[in-house]
Design a protein around this motif. Structure first.
Motif, PDB file in Angstrom:
ATOM      1  N   PHE A 160       0.618  -1.504  -0.213  1.00 30.30           N
ATOM      2  CA  PHE A 160       0.027   0.114  -0.178  1.00 30.30           C
ATOM      3  C   PHE A 160       0.780   1.020  -0.028  1.00 30.30           C
ATOM      4  O   PHE A 160       1.964   1.308   0.530  1.00 30.30           O
ATOM      5  N   SER A 161       0.276   2.539  -0.330  1.00 26.04           N
ATOM      6  CA  SER A 161       1.158   3.612  -0.355  1.00 26.04           C
ATOM      7  C   SER A 161       1.030   3.624   0.879  1.00 26.04           C
ATOM      8  O   SER A 161       0.443   3.987   1.453  1.00 26.04           O
TER       9      SER A 161
ATOM     10  N   ARG B  19      -3.839   3.704  -2.664  1.00 32.01           N
ATOM     11  CA  ARG B  19      -3.647   3.127  -3.382  1.00 32.01           C
ATOM     12  C   ARG B  19      -2.576   1.642  -3.685  1.00 32.01           C
ATOM     13  O   ARG B  19      -1.496   1.342  -1.987  1.00 32.01           O
ATOM     14  N   LEU B  20      -2.210   1.260  -4.310  1.00 35.15           N
ATOM     15  CA  LEU B  20      -1.664  -0.735  -3.373  1.00 35.15           C
ATOM     16  C   LEU B  20      -1.194  -0.802  -5.419  1.00 35.15           C
ATOM     17  O   LEU B  20      -1.667  -1.409  -5.968  1.00 35.15           O
TER      18      LEU B  20
ATOM     19  N   ALA C 148      -3.299  -0.083  -7.994  1.00 39.01           N
ATOM     20  CA  ALA C 148      -5.191   0.180  -7.905  1.00 39.01           C
ATOM     21  C   ALA C 148      -5.140   0.624  -7.008  1.00 39.01           C
ATOM     22  O   ALA C 148      -4.596   1.255  -6.028  1.00 39.01           O
ATOM     23  N   GLY C 149      -6.545   1.959  -7.144  1.00 39.17           N
ATOM     24  CA  GLY C 149      -6.520   2.948  -6.447  1.00 39.17           C
ATOM     25  C   GLY C 149      -8.131   2.822  -5.984  1.00 39.17           C
ATOM     26  O   GLY C 149      -8.824   2.730  -7.014  1.00 39.17           O
ATOM     27  N   ARG C 150      -8.163   3.758  -4.875  1.00 35.89           N
ATOM     28  CA  ARG C 150      -9.604   3.871  -4.565  1.00 35.89           C
ATOM     29  C   ARG C 150     -10.496   4.247  -4.934  1.00 35.89           C
ATOM     30  O   ARG C 150     -10.150   5.642  -5.389  1.00 35.89           O
TER      31      ARG C 150
END
Length: 82
Positions: free
Chosen positions: A38-39, A45-46, A58-60
């Motif tokens: 994770f950021s 962000r992952l 991947a972003g939420r």
């Protein structure tokens, strides 16, 4: 908080332990997922890295995660022709 994992099935699994809920997996890798992180700034962000030479982020968004491919190692760059 969210827990993420990667594995041999080429998917990134996401869980919400507090709610005892499993989110839909993130797809996109063609082989095992070797790492997830994770950021450190906001954990929204992952980043995942796969054995296929790809990195995905991947972003939420809208209560879910959406993945996109960042990079794929080019096979031609590693092979040199005589």
């Amino acid at each position: 908080y969210i827990v993420a994992s990667g594995g041999e099935d080429a998917m990134v699994g996401l869980w919400l332990p507090r709610h005892r809920r499993i989110l839909p997996p993130l797809l996109g890798h063609k082989g095992p997922v070797l790492s997830v992180a994770f950021s450190p700034r906001d954990s929204r962000r992952l980043l995942s890295g796969g054995a296929d030479g790809t990195a995905s982020i991947a972003g939420r968004r809208n209560r879910g995660y959406r993945a996109c491919r960042l990079h794929r190692r080019r096979e031609s760059a590693r092979r040199r022709r005589p």
